[in-house]
Design a protein around this motif. Structure first.
Motif, mmCIF file in Angstrom:
data_model
loop_
_atom_site.group_PDB
_atom_site.id
_atom_site.type_symbol
_atom_site.label_atom_id
_atom_site.label_comp_id
_atom_site.label_asym_id
_atom_site.label_seq_id
_atom_site.Cartn_x
_atom_site.Cartn_y
_atom_site.Cartn_z
ATOM 1 N N UNK A 28 -5.948 5.574 7.046
ATOM 2 C CA UNK A 28 -4.756 5.038 7.689
ATOM 3 C C UNK A 28 -4.549 3.554 7.488
ATOM 4 N N UNK A 29 -5.341 2.962 6.611
ATOM 5 C CA UNK A 29 -5.246 1.518 6.382
ATOM 6 C C UNK A 29 -4.753 1.198 4.971
ATOM 7 N N UNK A 30 -4.300 -0.037 4.819
ATOM 8 C CA UNK A 30 -3.741 -0.519 3.561
ATOM 9 C C UNK A 30 -4.372 -1.856 3.229
ATOM 10 N N UNK A 31 -4.743 -2.058 1.952
ATOM 11 C CA UNK A 31 -5.244 -3.359 1.505
ATOM 12 C C UNK A 31 -4.095 -4.120 0.860
ATOM 13 N N UNK A 76 -2.662 7.755 4.436
ATOM 14 C CA UNK A 76 -1.561 6.792 4.465
ATOM 15 C C UNK A 76 -0.314 7.445 3.877
ATOM 16 N N UNK A 77 0.791 7.391 4.621
ATOM 17 C CA UNK A 77 2.033 8.015 4.175
ATOM 18 C C UNK A 77 3.189 7.029 4.040
ATOM 19 N N UNK A 78 3.080 5.862 4.653
ATOM 20 C CA UNK A 78 4.216 4.931 4.686
ATOM 21 C C UNK A 78 4.275 4.019 3.462
ATOM 22 N N UNK A 79 3.144 3.847 2.733
ATOM 23 C CA UNK A 79 3.087 2.841 1.688
ATOM 24 C C UNK A 79 2.394 3.381 0.448
ATOM 25 N N UNK A 80 2.697 2.732 -0.677
ATOM 26 C CA UNK A 80 2.029 3.030 -1.936
ATOM 27 C C UNK A 80 1.676 1.723 -2.620
ATOM 28 N N UNK A 81 0.788 1.766 -3.590
ATOM 29 C CA UNK A 81 0.403 0.570 -4.337
ATOM 30 C C UNK A 81 1.643 -0.046 -4.988
#
Length: 336
Positions: A28-31, A76-81
């Protein structure tokens, strides 16, 4: 990776550039690879210690930033690289009312902030950056612009034709000026500098009052409003200016309490708030929903964030020092 951390409550000199391990991404996290950050008055207070809910030590500095997603965790569903994002000032305040627990997750004070080459954030705490905004412009919004939006619109329900009084030409006041003018309001700005007042007029301010030349500036406000007073005061000074702000407000007016820039120990009598039926409300930045609304308002109205000066990541301490000198109009930015 490198990060600037606040090590104690000794002010700017307590901020150190250190090496830290690259953060790992959980479910559920994003870098995010950070590209820009900006300074707020609150950042000076955090570095000096004693700031409510913001005394974690050591802590990565600054709340306002923007960057590019470089890795996403499981689920994670809201964002992509490759997505361009900005963290919300209060990480866990997504929508609805604030709580004590949510406010303890304020970046750059309660928890680690954004003045690092790489950060990790929960996916729900991030806001998309539209193509119309650069990383530097997006980095100016999370605190100052969202605070102005919260005050005038989420709380104050500003209407076209109303009158707004802004104290000074810092980040909150300049964004409040731009947003209020876009909404069809009449705006009065105070400053100690005629040059800054001229800059405010160039951004749409209708009237300017030099409070050094006119110490009893509330009287000038009353004259400019034909004795009616203003509908909204964006009060960034605190107790040292509050009494004059109360005297500047119309019957039924709003005092949006935001800052303590001036004389925090001053005492103010409450009677004017009773006699004039004033609404006095504390404003502390805002939720992710407010952040998203602010971005939409900025882009939708063609508002360009006012960036006074930009510094490199390596010169972040110099950015703090310049910001503390109060020479700026609008925002001071750090670009990575």
């Amino acid at each position: 990776m490198k990060a600037f951390t606040i090590q104690s409550g000794d002010g700017i000199q307590a901020i150190e550039l250190i090496d830290r391990p690259e953060p790992t991404v959980g479910s559920g996290e994003v870098k995010i690879s950070m590209r820009a950050a900006s300074l707020n008055y609150r950042d000076l207070g955090v570095a000096s210690g004693g700031y409510l809910r913001n005394d974690t030590r050591p802590v990565v500095a600054l709340s306002d930033g923007a960057g590019e997603v470089v890795e996403v965790g499981e689920n994670v569903t809201r964002w992509k690289v490759g997505d361009r994002v900005s963290p919300n000032f209060v990480r866990d305040w997504i929508e609805g009312p604030a709580t004590n627990a949510k406010l303890k997750t304020s970046l750059g004070g309660g928890i680690d902030g954004v003045l690092a080459e790489t950060i990790v954030a929960p996916e729900q705490s991030l806001v998309a950056i539209p193509d119309e905004l650069s990383f530097a412009e997006a980095a100016t919004l999370p605190c100052a612009a969202v605070t102005a939006w919260h005050a005038l619109f989420a709380s104050g329900q500003l209407q076209p034709g109303q009158t707004v009084l802004l104290l000074g030409t810092g980040g909150v006041s300049i964004f409040a000026l731009q947003l209020a003018k876009a909404a069809g309001a009449h705006v009065i700005v105070t400053s100690s500098s005629d040059d800054k007042l001229e800059q405010a007029r160039s951004l749409g301010a209708d009237e300017g009052i030099n409070y050094r030349e006119t110490p009893e500036w509330h009287k000038a406000v009353q004259q400019l409003t034909q004795g009616e007073g203003v509908d909204h005061v964006v009060e960034v000074g605190g107790p040292g200016t509050l009494e004059r702000s109360l005297k500047s407000a119309s019957v039924g007016g709003y005092i949006h309490l935001i800052g303590v820039l001036d004389s925090p120990g001053a005492k103010v009598g409450p009677l004017l708030s009773v006699f004039n039926l004033l609404t006095i409300r504390g404003i502390y930045v805002g939720s992710r929903l407010m952040h998203e609304q602010t971005v939409a308002a900025v882009v939708g109205n063609g508002i360009k964030p006012v960036i006074d000066r930009s510094f490199s990541f390596a010169d972040s301490i110099a950015a703090y020092e310049y910001f503390a000198s109060q020479k700026h109009v609008g925002k001071v930015v750090i670009e990575f």
